[in-house]
Design an enzyme around this catalytic site. Structure first.
Site, PDB file in Angstrom:
ATOM      1  N   LYS A  32       0.840  -1.207   0.000  1.00 12.99           N
ATOM      2  CA  LYS A  32       0.000   0.000   0.000  1.00 12.99           C
ATOM      3  C   LYS A  32       0.870   1.251   0.000  1.00 12.99           C
ATOM      4  CE  LYS A  32      -3.750  -2.356   0.085  1.00 12.99           C
ATOM      5  NZ  LYS A  32      -4.575  -2.400  -1.145  1.00 12.99           N
ATOM      6  N   ARG A  33       2.104   1.072  -0.432  1.00 12.07           N
ATOM      7  CA  ARG A  33       3.069   2.176  -0.505  1.00 12.07           C
ATOM      8  C   ARG A  33       3.183   2.896   0.843  1.00 12.07           C
ATOM      9  NH1 ARG A  33       3.198  -1.080  -4.160  1.00 12.07           N
ATOM     10  NH2 ARG A  33       3.211  -0.502  -6.365  1.00 12.07           N
ATOM     11  N   ALA A  70       3.150   7.068   1.018  1.00 13.50           N
ATOM     12  CA  ALA A  70       2.193   7.694   0.094  1.00 13.50           C
ATOM     13  C   ALA A  70       1.173   8.582   0.797  1.00 13.50           C
ATOM     14  CB  ALA A  70       1.470   6.609  -0.704  1.00 13.50           C
ATOM     15  N   LEU A  72      -1.755   9.934   3.536  1.00 22.10           N
ATOM     16  CA  LEU A  72      -3.026   9.444   4.102  1.00 22.10           C
ATOM     17  C   LEU A  72      -3.517   8.227   3.329  1.00 22.10           C
ATOM     18  CD1 LEU A  72      -5.600  10.007   5.917  1.00 22.10           C
ATOM     19  CD2 LEU A  72      -6.482  11.308   3.962  1.00 22.10           C
ATOM     20  N   LEU A  74      -5.894   6.839   1.466  1.00 24.21           N
ATOM     21  CA  LEU A  74      -7.045   7.441   0.782  1.00 24.21           C
ATOM     22  C   LEU A  74      -8.196   6.446   0.641  1.00 24.21           C
ATOM     23  CD1 LEU A  74      -5.013   9.223  -2.030  1.00 24.21           C
ATOM     24  CD2 LEU A  74      -6.165  10.355  -0.122  1.00 24.21           C
ATOM     25  N   GLY A 119       0.799  13.202   3.462  1.00 24.54           N
ATOM     26  CA  GLY A 119       1.088  12.850   4.859  1.00 24.54           C
ATOM     27  C   GLY A 119       2.446  12.198   5.035  1.00 24.54           C
ATOM     28  N   GLU A 122       4.562  14.997   5.674  1.00 28.77           N
ATOM     29  CA  GLU A 122       4.308  15.480   7.041  1.00 28.77           C
ATOM     30  C   GLU A 122       5.050  14.613   8.058  1.00 28.77           C
ATOM     31  OE1 GLU A 122      -0.086  15.468   6.599  1.00 28.77           O
ATOM     32  OE2 GLU A 122       0.060  17.635   6.913  1.00 28.77           O
ATOM     33  N   GLU A 142      -2.437  17.035  -2.020  1.00 29.58           N
ATOM     34  CA  GLU A 142      -3.742  17.233  -1.385  1.00 29.58           C
ATOM     35  C   GLU A 142      -4.702  18.017  -2.281  1.00 29.58           C
ATOM     36  OE1 GLU A 142      -0.935  17.129   0.243  1.00 29.58           O
ATOM     37  OE2 GLU A 142      -1.237  16.367   2.275  1.00 29.58           O
ATOM     38  N   ARG A 145      -6.403  16.059  -4.837  1.00 32.29           N
ATOM     39  CA  ARG A 145      -7.315  15.025  -4.314  1.00 32.29           C
ATOM     40  C   ARG A 145      -8.564  15.614  -3.670  1.00 32.29           C
ATOM     41  NH1 ARG A 145      -4.570  11.367  -6.916  1.00 32.29           N
ATOM     42  NH2 ARG A 145      -2.529  10.856  -6.108  1.00 32.29           N
ATOM     43  N   GLY A 150      -3.454  17.764   6.930  1.00 36.22           N
ATOM     44  CA  GLY A 150      -4.015  17.662   8.283  1.00 36.22           C
ATOM     45  C   GLY A 150      -3.031  17.110   9.285  1.00 36.22           C
TER      46      GLY A 150
END
Ligand code: 1HE
Length: 269
Positions: A32-33, A70, A72, A74, A119, A122, A142, A145, A150
């Site tokens: 899931k990267r 990768a 959040l 998604l 993220g 982040e 972001e 998308r 956040g």
């Protein structure tokens, strides 16, 4: 008695304790990267809440596979169809994890490859040092998308690259990579080989410092950035009062005085 870290309770992070006090924390969902789902964030909160009291002297933060992270998750975000309040609480958990990292007092060196996006950036910007390899690239997708940051990018990424570049990255999806990313401050090092190997080298170096010095470096500097200059000068004096008189430093100071300690020299050609 230091706290024990029970590594068997971590599922999305793989955690290794090296003998020299360096721990390697690896995001372990390469398929899931290494997207950050709620469980991964909880594991980051768990590890980084405990590490400062468990004798961890430095951490290398890595991602398994071709990409560091990768951002959040998604798909989870989409499937959970969250309310504003739900997502606010999720962001607060991200902040809990990332603040524990930045302010926890344990040096964290991030080893970056491939995507360091959303993220993921982040997360990387909550580490104290970032080492990138030649494949690493940074972006804040972001805007594309239909989202907003956040997990602290407005604070930490803006600190690294400045407001104008941060806004441009979010508006246009601009990608930074290579030496330019270092020149902007997204990473401090770029290496031809493995970012993990070089991050380990740096972590081992940092782990040789006295823990109280590292605690101050990896918490006080960040706290002081949040203060007025007057308050920061006061706080710096108090921290230096404690750190610079620590009994464990006496042997190091004596070695300098008797000329047995290494001197600071320029890098050789
Ligand atoms: C994911 C995610 C994810 C991959 N959430 N599942 N972040 C982004 O906008 C970046 C989204 N990801 C990508 O652009 C690409 O996946 C990568 C450049 C990172 C990697 O590309 P690639 O070609 O190697 O992989 P892929 O085929 O896109 O994805 C492989 C699998 O990982 C696939 O799952 P599968 O079950 O179909 O195999 C993808 O769904 C999954 N995957 N990225 C969930 N992000 C607190 S607010 C923070 C806001 C943000 O972070 S926004 C930025 C989100």
């Amino acid at each position: 008695m230091p706290l024990q870290i029970d590594i068997s309770r971590f599922k999305n992070l793989s955690i290794e304790d090296h003998d020299d006090g360096v721990w390697v924390v690896t995001l372990n969902r390469p398929k899931k990267r290494n997207a950050l789902d709620t469980d991964t964030i909880e594991e980051l909160v768990d590890f980084f809440s405990t590490a400062p009291r468990a004798g961890v002297r430095a951490v290398v933060l890595a991602g398994s596979g071709d990409h560091f992270c990768a951002g959040l998750d998604l798909v989870e975000h989409h499937n959970d169809d969250r309310s504003p309040a739900d997502f606010m609480h999720i962001c607060l958990r991200w902040h809990e994890a990332f603040n524990k990292m930045e302010y926890g007092g344990v040096p964290i060196i991030a080893a970056l490859q491939g995507a360091v996006v959303g993220g993921g950036l982040e997360l990387a910007s909550s580490a104290h040092v970032r080492v990138m390899d030649q494949t690493a690239y940074f972006a804040l997708p972001e805007g594309q998308r239909g989202l907003f940051t956040g997990g602290g990018a407005t604070i930490r990424v803006t600190d690294l690259v400045g407001k104008a570049r941060m806004v441009d990255m979010m508006l246009t999806g601009r990608v930074y990579q290579g030496q330019e990313a270092v020149d902007l401050g997204l990473a401090q090092y770029i290496v031809d080989g493995s970012s993990l190997d070089y991050a380990m080298e740096l972590a081992r170096k940092a782990a040789q410092n006295l823990p109280l010095s590292n605690f101050a470096i990896c918490s006080a500097v960040s706290h002081m950035q949040n203060m007025s200059a007057m308050d920061a000068a006061y706080a710096e004096s108090v921290v230096a009062g404690v750190v610079n008189t620590q009994p464990d430093a006496r042997a190091r100071l004596a070695a300098f005085a008797d000329k047995s300690a290494a001197r600071v020299r320029p890098n050789s050609e």
